[in-house]
Design a protein around this motif. Structure first.
Motif, PDB file in Angstrom:
ATOM      1  N   ILE A 107       0.829  -1.168   0.230  1.00  0.00           N
ATOM      2  CA  ILE A 107      -0.295  -0.125  -0.086  1.00  0.00           C
ATOM      3  C   ILE A 107       0.701   1.348   0.134  1.00  0.00           C
ATOM      4  O   ILE A 107       1.458   1.512   1.000  1.00  0.00           O
ATOM      5  CB  ILE A 107      -0.896  -0.109   1.129  1.00  0.00           C
ATOM      6  N   ASP A 108       0.787   1.974  -1.142  1.00  0.00           N
ATOM      7  CA  ASP A 108       1.838   3.280  -1.116  1.00  0.00           C
ATOM      8  C   ASP A 108       0.918   4.219  -0.724  1.00  0.00           C
ATOM      9  O   ASP A 108      -0.258   4.700  -1.197  1.00  0.00           O
ATOM     10  CB  ASP A 108       2.113   3.359  -2.852  1.00  0.00           C
ATOM     11  N   ILE A 109       1.801   5.130  -0.100  1.00  0.00           N
ATOM     12  CA  ILE A 109       1.204   6.276   0.832  1.00  0.00           C
ATOM     13  C   ILE A 109       2.047   7.733   0.477  1.00  0.00           C
ATOM     14  O   ILE A 109       3.218   7.538   0.759  1.00  0.00           O
ATOM     15  CB  ILE A 109       0.860   6.091   2.496  1.00  0.00           C
ATOM     16  N   VAL A 110       1.366   8.583   0.023  1.00  0.00           N
ATOM     17  CA  VAL A 110       2.006   9.690  -0.109  1.00  0.00           C
ATOM     18  C   VAL A 110       1.158  10.904   0.868  1.00  0.00           C
ATOM     19  O   VAL A 110      -0.015  11.031   0.608  1.00  0.00           O
ATOM     20  CB  VAL A 110       2.366  10.303  -1.566  1.00  0.00           C
ATOM     21  N   GLY A 111       1.851  11.924   1.583  1.00  0.00           N
ATOM     22  CA  GLY A 111       1.171  12.907   2.205  1.00  0.00           C
ATOM     23  C   GLY A 111       1.718  14.140   1.731  1.00  0.00           C
ATOM     24  O   GLY A 111       2.833  14.509   1.647  1.00  0.00           O
ATOM     25  N   THR A 112       0.759  15.085   1.417  1.00  0.00           N
ATOM     26  CA  THR A 112       0.759  16.456   0.874  1.00  0.00           C
ATOM     27  C   THR A 112       0.208  17.500   1.792  1.00  0.00           C
ATOM     28  O   THR A 112      -1.049  17.146   2.008  1.00  0.00           O
ATOM     29  CB  THR A 112       0.319  16.486  -0.466  1.00  0.00           C
ATOM     30  N   VAL A 125      -3.590  17.458   5.803  1.00  0.00           N
ATOM     31  CA  VAL A 125      -2.672  16.879   5.006  1.00  0.00           C
ATOM     32  C   VAL A 125      -3.475  15.960   4.201  1.00  0.00           C
ATOM     33  O   VAL A 125      -4.348  15.136   4.633  1.00  0.00           O
ATOM     34  CB  VAL A 125      -1.682  15.829   6.183  1.00  0.00           C
ATOM     35  N   ASP A 126      -3.224  15.956   2.890  1.00  0.00           N
ATOM     36  CA  ASP A 126      -4.174  15.061   2.080  1.00  0.00           C
ATOM     37  C   ASP A 126      -3.034  13.722   1.624  1.00  0.00           C
ATOM     38  O   ASP A 126      -1.843  13.892   1.281  1.00  0.00           O
ATOM     39  CB  ASP A 126      -4.433  15.691   0.600  1.00  0.00           C
ATOM     40  N   LEU A 127      -3.711  12.566   1.787  1.00  0.00           N
ATOM     41  CA  LEU A 127      -3.116  11.371   1.562  1.00  0.00           C
ATOM     42  C   LEU A 127      -3.369  10.985   0.176  1.00  0.00           C
ATOM     43  O   LEU A 127      -4.642  10.503   0.024  1.00  0.00           O
ATOM     44  CB  LEU A 127      -3.271  10.584   2.668  1.00  0.00           C
ATOM     45  N   SER A 128      -2.435  10.557  -0.521  1.00  0.00           N
ATOM     46  CA  SER A 128      -2.703   9.658  -2.013  1.00  0.00           C
ATOM     47  C   SER A 128      -2.340   8.136  -1.598  1.00  0.00           C
ATOM     48  O   SER A 128      -1.288   7.865  -1.072  1.00  0.00           O
ATOM     49  CB  SER A 128      -1.744  10.139  -2.768  1.00  0.00           C
ATOM     50  N   LYS A 139     -10.063  11.353  -0.978  1.00  0.00           N
ATOM     51  CA  LYS A 139     -10.407  12.320  -0.007  1.00  0.00           C
ATOM     52  C   LYS A 139      -9.919  11.957   1.520  1.00  0.00           C
ATOM     53  O   LYS A 139     -10.495  12.074   2.256  1.00  0.00           O
ATOM     54  CB  LYS A 139     -11.800  12.702   0.038  1.00  0.00           C
ATOM     55  N   ALA A 140      -8.553  11.243   1.475  1.00  0.00           N
ATOM     56  CA  ALA A 140      -8.202  11.021   2.799  1.00  0.00           C
ATOM     57  C   ALA A 140      -7.277  12.079   3.381  1.00  0.00           C
ATOM     58  O   ALA A 140      -6.541  12.559   2.707  1.00  0.00           O
ATOM     59  CB  ALA A 140      -7.186   9.539   2.583  1.00  0.00           C
TER      60      ALA A 140
END
Length: 146
Positions: A107-112, A125-128, A139-140
Motif C-alpha cells: 500500500i503506497d502512501i504519500v502525504g501532501t 494533510v491530503d493522503l494519496s 479524500k483521505a
C-alpha cells in the motif's frame, strides 16, 4: 517539532509503503472484532464478487494515517481524519514459491499539505493511498493541530 511558519501548501510531508499480508488480517480481525469472511475466506470473497480476500477498510485507513502521526510526532495532534473507500485492497495468499509474496500487498502512501489555517494553526494533510497505481482511498485527509 514542526514550525508552522515554514509549511507550504503542496509540500510533501513524506511517503511510505505499508505491506499487508493474510496474517495481518487475522490479527486485525481479532483486535477489531471484524470477522467478516471477505477478510479471510477466499471462496466466500470471490462468491460475493470480490477479487479474493481483501484488507479491512479501517486497517487501510489506519495504516495510511500513520504517515501523518509520524510526521506530526504526536497522535493527539490529529484532530480530524476522514476518507472514502474507493477500491478494495486484495491480499493474495502467498504460495511460498515466490519470495516476493512474503511481505504481502504493498500500500503506497504519500502525504501532501493540502491547506493551512494560520489562525487555527492547523495543516490539512491530503493522503494519496494506492495499490499497484490504483487509488484505494480518496479524500483521505487529516487535520493536524500545530
Amino acid at each position: 517539532m514542526i514550525d508552522f511558519n515554514t509549511l507550504q501548501k503542496g509540500a510533501q510531508i513524506g511517503s511510505t509503503t505499508v505491506f499487508v499480508n493474510r496474517g495481518d488480517l487475522v490479527r486485525y480481525a481479532g483486535a477489531s472484532g471484524d470477522f467478516n469472511p471477505i477478510h479471510f475466506n477466499e471462496r466466500f470473497a470471490t462468491e460475493v464478487g470480490l477479487p479474493g480476500v481483501i484488507a479491512h477498510g479501517m486497517f487501510t485507513m489506519g495504516a495510511a494515517v500513520q504517515l501523518v502521526t509520524d510526521w506530526a510526532g504526536d497522535p493527539g495532534a490529529i484532530i480530524d481524519y476522514q476518507s472514502r473507500f474507493t477500491k478494495p485492497v486484495p491480499v493474495a495468499d502467498p504460495d511460498g514459491t515466490n519470495p516476493s509474496d512474503a511481505p504481502g500487498t504493498a500500500i503506497d502512501i504519500v502525504g501532501t499539505i493540502g491547506a493551512l489555517d494560520a489562525e487555527a494553526r492547523t495543516a490539512r494533510v491530503d493522503l494519496s493511498v494506492s495499490v499497484e497505481g490504483t487509488k484505494v482511498l480518496i479524500k483521505a485527509q487529516a487535520v493536524v493541530q500545530l
